[in-house]
Design an enzyme around this catalytic site. Structure first.
Site, mmCIF file in Angstrom:
data_model
loop_
_atom_site.group_PDB
_atom_site.id
_atom_site.type_symbol
_atom_site.label_atom_id
_atom_site.label_comp_id
_atom_site.label_asym_id
_atom_site.label_seq_id
_atom_site.Cartn_x
_atom_site.Cartn_y
_atom_site.Cartn_z
ATOM 1 N N LYS A 1 115.641 -102.582 38.609
ATOM 2 C CA LYS A 1 114.615 -102.881 37.704
ATOM 3 C C LYS A 1 114.567 -104.230 37.233
ATOM 4 O O LYS A 1 115.509 -105.009 37.825
ATOM 5 C CB LYS A 1 115.001 -101.966 36.542
ATOM 6 C CG LYS A 1 114.652 -100.632 37.116
ATOM 7 C CD LYS A 1 114.987 -99.644 35.455
ATOM 8 C CE LYS A 1 115.123 -98.058 36.055
ATOM 9 N NZ LYS A 1 115.520 -97.227 34.826
ATOM 10 N N TYR B 1 106.416 -92.985 36.250
ATOM 11 C CA TYR B 1 107.098 -92.213 35.131
ATOM 12 C C TYR B 1 106.145 -90.926 34.568
ATOM 13 O O TYR B 1 106.337 -90.301 33.538
ATOM 14 C CB TYR B 1 107.565 -93.081 34.070
ATOM 15 C CG TYR B 1 108.785 -93.840 34.129
ATOM 16 C CD1 TYR B 1 110.033 -93.102 34.529
ATOM 17 C CD2 TYR B 1 109.057 -95.197 34.292
ATOM 18 C CE1 TYR B 1 111.100 -93.860 34.956
ATOM 19 C CE2 TYR B 1 110.164 -95.883 34.187
ATOM 20 C CZ TYR B 1 111.158 -95.085 34.891
ATOM 21 O OH TYR B 1 112.325 -96.029 35.057
ATOM 22 N N ASN C 1 119.307 -99.142 32.255
ATOM 23 C CA ASN C 1 120.113 -98.720 33.361
ATOM 24 C C ASN C 1 119.976 -99.347 34.581
ATOM 25 O O ASN C 1 120.658 -98.883 35.521
ATOM 26 C CB ASN C 1 120.265 -97.190 33.222
ATOM 27 C CG ASN C 1 118.814 -96.643 33.568
ATOM 28 O OD1 ASN C 1 118.197 -97.330 34.103
ATOM 29 N ND2 ASN C 1 118.782 -95.234 33.322
ATOM 30 N N HIS D 1 116.903 -97.326 39.412
ATOM 31 C CA HIS D 1 116.122 -95.992 39.300
ATOM 32 C C HIS D 1 116.417 -95.214 40.882
ATOM 33 O O HIS D 1 116.614 -95.937 41.752
ATOM 34 C CB HIS D 1 114.742 -95.943 39.338
ATOM 35 C CG HIS D 1 113.988 -94.521 39.565
ATOM 36 N ND1 HIS D 1 113.795 -93.881 38.790
ATOM 37 C CD2 HIS D 1 113.458 -94.501 40.788
ATOM 38 C CE1 HIS D 1 113.269 -92.702 39.362
ATOM 39 N NE2 HIS D 1 113.066 -93.027 40.683
ATOM 40 N N GLU E 1 107.685 -90.430 45.388
ATOM 41 C CA GLU E 1 107.779 -91.878 44.982
ATOM 42 C C GLU E 1 107.659 -92.860 46.006
ATOM 43 O O GLU E 1 107.223 -93.924 45.982
ATOM 44 C CB GLU E 1 109.077 -91.910 44.252
ATOM 45 C CG GLU E 1 109.292 -91.163 42.981
ATOM 46 C CD GLU E 1 110.799 -91.297 42.242
ATOM 47 O OE1 GLU E 1 110.775 -90.661 41.155
ATOM 48 O OE2 GLU E 1 111.574 -91.686 43.160
HETATM 49 P P1 TYD Z 1 115.004 -89.680 33.831
HETATM 50 O O1 TYD Z 1 114.322 -89.725 34.970
HETATM 51 O O2 TYD Z 1 115.302 -88.608 33.057
HETATM 52 O O3 TYD Z 1 116.654 -90.394 34.249
HETATM 53 P P2 TYD Z 1 117.055 -91.096 35.735
HETATM 54 O O4 TYD Z 1 116.311 -92.571 35.783
HETATM 55 O O5 TYD Z 1 118.552 -91.085 35.780
HETATM 56 O O6 TYD Z 1 116.665 -90.039 37.060
HETATM 57 O O7 TYD Z 1 114.707 -90.909 32.979
HETATM 58 C C1 TYD Z 1 114.008 -92.241 33.331
HETATM 59 C C2 TYD Z 1 114.417 -93.427 32.589
HETATM 60 O O8 TYD Z 1 114.049 -93.245 31.323
HETATM 61 C C3 TYD Z 1 115.838 -93.636 32.721
HETATM 62 O O9 TYD Z 1 116.117 -94.415 33.781
HETATM 63 C C4 TYD Z 1 116.086 -94.295 31.356
HETATM 64 C C5 TYD Z 1 115.071 -93.829 30.390
HETATM 65 N N1 TYD Z 1 115.594 -92.982 29.438
HETATM 66 C C6 TYD Z 1 115.726 -93.364 28.145
HETATM 67 O O10 TYD Z 1 115.402 -94.555 27.756
HETATM 68 N N2 TYD Z 1 116.284 -92.438 27.087
HETATM 69 C C7 TYD Z 1 116.489 -91.258 27.569
HETATM 70 O O11 TYD Z 1 117.100 -90.261 26.686
HETATM 71 C C8 TYD Z 1 116.310 -90.679 29.030
HETATM 72 C C9 TYD Z 1 116.590 -89.189 29.253
HETATM 73 C C10 TYD Z 1 115.859 -91.632 29.751
#
Ligand code: TYD
Length: 160
Positions: free
Chosen positions: A22, A62, A134, A137, A148
């Protein structure tokens, strides 16, 4: 009588995963380290490009989270609004259990809960608004990976 020799179908063992670094990855200057972490997993990199993410692409990516209260923030985050309008590094890794392997390398969704040696544990953070920055992705499963990869890459941009 002829005998049919059953050869193992190696293609069924192989799968692909979309990995995105990201915009905070480029903003923090750690793209090389993050690619290194994924490449060390023994998977093959078959696609790699920089993408300036539009609102339409971020919302499509998303779409399964459209009803979540953090939807607007994660769309802005993917578009680079929080990190100098930097692009996303989009990659496709392929190999045995690629999705699980890439998710292990990425670490848990919440950087505070992620293994400190994982990419998210090392480089991620939670903002004061509670959004998980984080850093990467990774597709959640093989079905989502196919959706995707089609969304982010043309077939001609991927190694056969
Ligand atoms: P998600 O697709 O559930 O997680 P991942 O990326 O691990 O597959 O969520 C998408 C993004 O949304 C995640 O990378 C970070 C954000 N997110 C939040 O900010 N708060 C939250 O409580 C969750 C579940 C996700």
């Amino acid at each position: 009588m002829s005998l049919t020799v059953l050869k193992p179908d190696t293609r069924s063992c192989s799968e692909s995963a979309l990995v995105l670094i990201k915009p905070d990855g480029m903003h923090k200057g750690i793209v090389g380290e993050v690619i290194g972490a994924f490449s060390a997993g023994g998977l093959k990199l078959i696609g790699l490009k920089l993408v300036k993410v539009s609102g339409a692409l971020a919302r499509a990516h998303y779409r399964h989270l459209a009803t979540k209260k953090f939807f607007k923030e994660i769309v802005s985050y993917l578009m680079g609004d929080l990190h100098g309008k930097n692009p996303v590094v989009a990659m496709v890794y392929t190999g045995k259990d690629a999705v699980a392997a890439c998710r292990r390398i990425a670490g848990s969704t919440n950087p505070e809960e992620a293994d400190p040696k994982s990419v998210r544990g090392k480089f991620g953070r939670v903002t004061t608004k509670g959004v998980f920055e984080n850093l990467v992705h990774v597709s959640s499963d093989t079905k989502e990976a196919r959706r995707e990869i089609t969304l982010w890459f043309k077939k001609s941009e991927l190694l056969a």
